[in-house]
Design an enzyme around this catalytic site. Structure first.
Site, PDB file in Angstrom:
ATOM      1  N   ASP A 105       0.850  -1.184   0.000  1.00 55.31           N
ATOM      2  CA  ASP A 105       0.000   0.000   0.000  1.00 55.31           C
ATOM      3  C   ASP A 105       0.893   1.243   0.000  1.00 55.31           C
ATOM      4  O   ASP A 105       1.908   1.305   0.705  1.00 55.31           O
ATOM      5  CB  ASP A 105      -0.917  -0.007   1.227  1.00 55.31           C
ATOM      6  CG  ASP A 105      -2.073   0.963   1.076  1.00 55.31           C
ATOM      7  OD1 ASP A 105      -3.228   0.509   0.993  1.00 55.31           O
ATOM      8  OD2 ASP A 105      -1.824   2.194   1.045  1.00 55.31           O
ATOM      9  N   ASN A 134     -12.669  -3.084   3.068  1.00 54.45           N
ATOM     10  CA  ASN A 134     -13.579  -1.946   3.236  1.00 54.45           C
ATOM     11  C   ASN A 134     -14.666  -2.058   2.168  1.00 54.45           C
ATOM     12  O   ASN A 134     -14.377  -2.315   0.997  1.00 54.45           O
ATOM     13  CB  ASN A 134     -12.816  -0.627   3.096  1.00 54.45           C
ATOM     14  CG  ASN A 134     -11.858  -0.400   4.249  1.00 54.45           C
ATOM     15  OD1 ASN A 134     -12.124  -0.813   5.374  1.00 54.45           O
ATOM     16  ND2 ASN A 134     -10.732   0.240   3.977  1.00 54.45           N
ATOM     17  N   GLN A 187     -14.011   2.810   1.987  1.00 53.50           N
ATOM     18  CA  GLN A 187     -13.562   2.347   0.666  1.00 53.50           C
ATOM     19  C   GLN A 187     -13.382   3.537  -0.266  1.00 53.50           C
ATOM     20  O   GLN A 187     -14.270   4.394  -0.372  1.00 53.50           O
ATOM     21  CB  GLN A 187     -14.578   1.364   0.057  1.00 53.50           C
ATOM     22  CG  GLN A 187     -14.058   0.717  -1.219  1.00 53.50           C
ATOM     23  CD  GLN A 187     -14.972  -0.386  -1.762  1.00 53.50           C
ATOM     24  OE1 GLN A 187     -16.041  -0.647  -1.220  1.00 53.50           O
ATOM     25  NE2 GLN A 187     -14.533  -1.021  -2.839  1.00 53.50           N
ATOM     26  N   VAL A 193     -11.309   2.919  -3.369  1.00 53.89           N
ATOM     27  CA  VAL A 193     -11.078   2.336  -4.694  1.00 53.89           C
ATOM     28  C   VAL A 193     -12.115   1.241  -4.884  1.00 53.89           C
ATOM     29  O   VAL A 193     -12.137   0.257  -4.132  1.00 53.89           O
ATOM     30  CB  VAL A 193      -9.642   1.766  -4.813  1.00 53.89           C
ATOM     31  CG1 VAL A 193      -9.440   1.130  -6.180  1.00 53.89           C
ATOM     32  CG2 VAL A 193      -8.594   2.854  -4.565  1.00 53.89           C
ATOM     33  N   HIS A 202     -10.464  -5.277  -3.134  1.00 54.14           N
ATOM     34  CA  HIS A 202      -9.095  -5.537  -2.687  1.00 54.14           C
ATOM     35  C   HIS A 202      -9.102  -5.865  -1.205  1.00 54.14           C
ATOM     36  O   HIS A 202      -9.904  -5.332  -0.450  1.00 54.14           O
ATOM     37  CB  HIS A 202      -8.186  -4.328  -2.937  1.00 54.14           C
ATOM     38  CG  HIS A 202      -8.731  -3.054  -2.367  1.00 54.14           C
ATOM     39  ND1 HIS A 202      -9.723  -2.333  -2.995  1.00 54.14           N
ATOM     40  CD2 HIS A 202      -8.453  -2.387  -1.220  1.00 54.14           C
ATOM     41  CE1 HIS A 202     -10.021  -1.280  -2.271  1.00 54.14           C
ATOM     42  NE2 HIS A 202      -9.272  -1.283  -1.179  1.00 54.14           N
ATOM     43  N   HIS A 222      -6.946  -5.702   2.277  1.00 51.06           N
ATOM     44  CA  HIS A 222      -5.794  -5.140   2.989  1.00 51.06           C
ATOM     45  C   HIS A 222      -5.249  -6.247   3.893  1.00 51.06           C
ATOM     46  O   HIS A 222      -6.005  -6.829   4.674  1.00 51.06           O
ATOM     47  CB  HIS A 222      -6.214  -3.984   3.897  1.00 51.06           C
ATOM     48  CG  HIS A 222      -6.738  -2.779   3.184  1.00 51.06           C
ATOM     49  ND1 HIS A 222      -5.983  -1.638   2.995  1.00 51.06           N
ATOM     50  CD2 HIS A 222      -7.951  -2.519   2.636  1.00 51.06           C
ATOM     51  CE1 HIS A 222      -6.716  -0.725   2.359  1.00 51.06           C
ATOM     52  NE2 HIS A 222      -7.910  -1.223   2.135  1.00 51.06           N
TER      53      HIS A 222
HETATM   54  P1  5GP Z   1      -9.668   1.485   0.356  1.00 45.64           P
HETATM   55  O1  5GP Z   1      -9.661   2.841   1.039  1.00 45.64           O
HETATM   56  O2  5GP Z   1     -10.455   1.546  -0.943  1.00 45.64           O
HETATM   57  O3  5GP Z   1     -10.090   0.342   1.238  1.00 45.64           O
HETATM   58  O4  5GP Z   1      -8.170   1.174   0.008  1.00 45.64           O
HETATM   59  C1  5GP Z   1      -7.505   1.725  -1.077  1.00 45.64           C
HETATM   60  C2  5GP Z   1      -6.038   1.661  -0.732  1.00 45.64           C
HETATM   61  O5  5GP Z   1      -5.308   1.836  -1.917  1.00 45.64           O
HETATM   62  C3  5GP Z   1      -5.587   2.742   0.250  1.00 45.64           C
HETATM   63  O6  5GP Z   1      -5.043   2.144   1.420  1.00 45.64           O
HETATM   64  C4  5GP Z   1      -4.539   3.533  -0.550  1.00 45.64           C
HETATM   65  O7  5GP Z   1      -3.441   3.952   0.230  1.00 45.64           O
HETATM   66  C5  5GP Z   1      -4.137   2.540  -1.633  1.00 45.64           C
HETATM   67  N1  5GP Z   1      -3.717   3.182  -2.866  1.00 45.64           N
HETATM   68  C6  5GP Z   1      -4.400   4.146  -3.561  1.00 45.64           C
HETATM   69  N2  5GP Z   1      -3.706   4.509  -4.659  1.00 45.64           N
HETATM   70  C7  5GP Z   1      -2.572   3.740  -4.663  1.00 45.64           C
HETATM   71  C8  5GP Z   1      -1.453   3.665  -5.550  1.00 45.64           C
HETATM   72  O8  5GP Z   1      -1.351   4.351  -6.566  1.00 45.64           O
HETATM   73  N3  5GP Z   1      -0.475   2.758  -5.235  1.00 45.64           N
HETATM   74  C9  5GP Z   1      -0.565   1.950  -4.131  1.00 45.64           C
HETATM   75  N4  5GP Z   1       0.458   1.106  -3.917  1.00 45.64           N
HETATM   76  N5  5GP Z   1      -1.596   2.019  -3.272  1.00 45.64           N
HETATM   77  C10 5GP Z   1      -2.594   2.897  -3.529  1.00 45.64           C
END
Ligand code: 5GP
Length: 119
Positions: free
Chosen positions: A34, A90, A97, A99, A103, A105
């Site tokens: 991440d 998430n 969430q 993205v 996915h 974590h």
């Molecule tokens: P969510 O908030 O949707 O559960 O998790 C999305 C995760 O994707 C976040 O923890 C964020 O830091 C990670 N993330 C978003 N953009 C990028 C990226 O460009 N590269 C990487 N490695 N992680 C990303």
């Protein structure tokens, strides 16, 4: 006229359009660190397909792929943090969430006690 949706950030990582520290790849799954880690070990395990927005859709649509994601998370946790880990999906904006390409974590290392470790 139908329009193709924009590729998600995770599809762009899988296509090497955005750099990431990739730690695992298979035919259907990719995993990388991440970009904003919330724990000493913070990996994302992602299906290559962006067909499923969240874990509920994935579980209903392709349970074998969900199982592969969980098994990959466990294997990566064995490699990166002694096999002990927190697995978070998430689901929905209000749950954090950001993205909408499902996915997992994988959080490991020394996690804060008494919290979900995501704050
Ligand atoms: P969510 O908030 O949707 O559960 O998790 C999305 C995760 O994707 C976040 O923890 C964020 O830091 C990670 N993330 C978003 N953009 C990028 C990226 O460009 N590269 C990487 N490695 N992680 C990303």
């Amino acid at each position: 006229m139908s329009s193709t949706p924009e590729p998600t950030v995770f599809e762009r990582i899988a296509a090497r359009e955005i750099p990431a520290e990739i730690v695992f790849e298979s035919e259907r799954v990719i995993a990388f660190r991440d970009i904003a880690p919330k724990a000493p070990v913070h990996l994302l395990v992602v299906p290559r397909t962006a067909e499923y927005r969240d874990v509920v859709e994935l579980g209903a649509g392709d349970p074998a792929l969900l199982q592969e994601i969980v098994a990959t998370a466990a294997e990566l946790a064995r490699e990166h943090c002694d096999g002990q880990f927190r697995l978070i999906f998430n689901t929905g904006e209000a749950a954090g969430q950001t993205v909408f390409h499902v996915h997992a974590h994988v959080l490991g290392g020394t996690l804060p006690e008494g919290s979900l470790g995501t704050e």
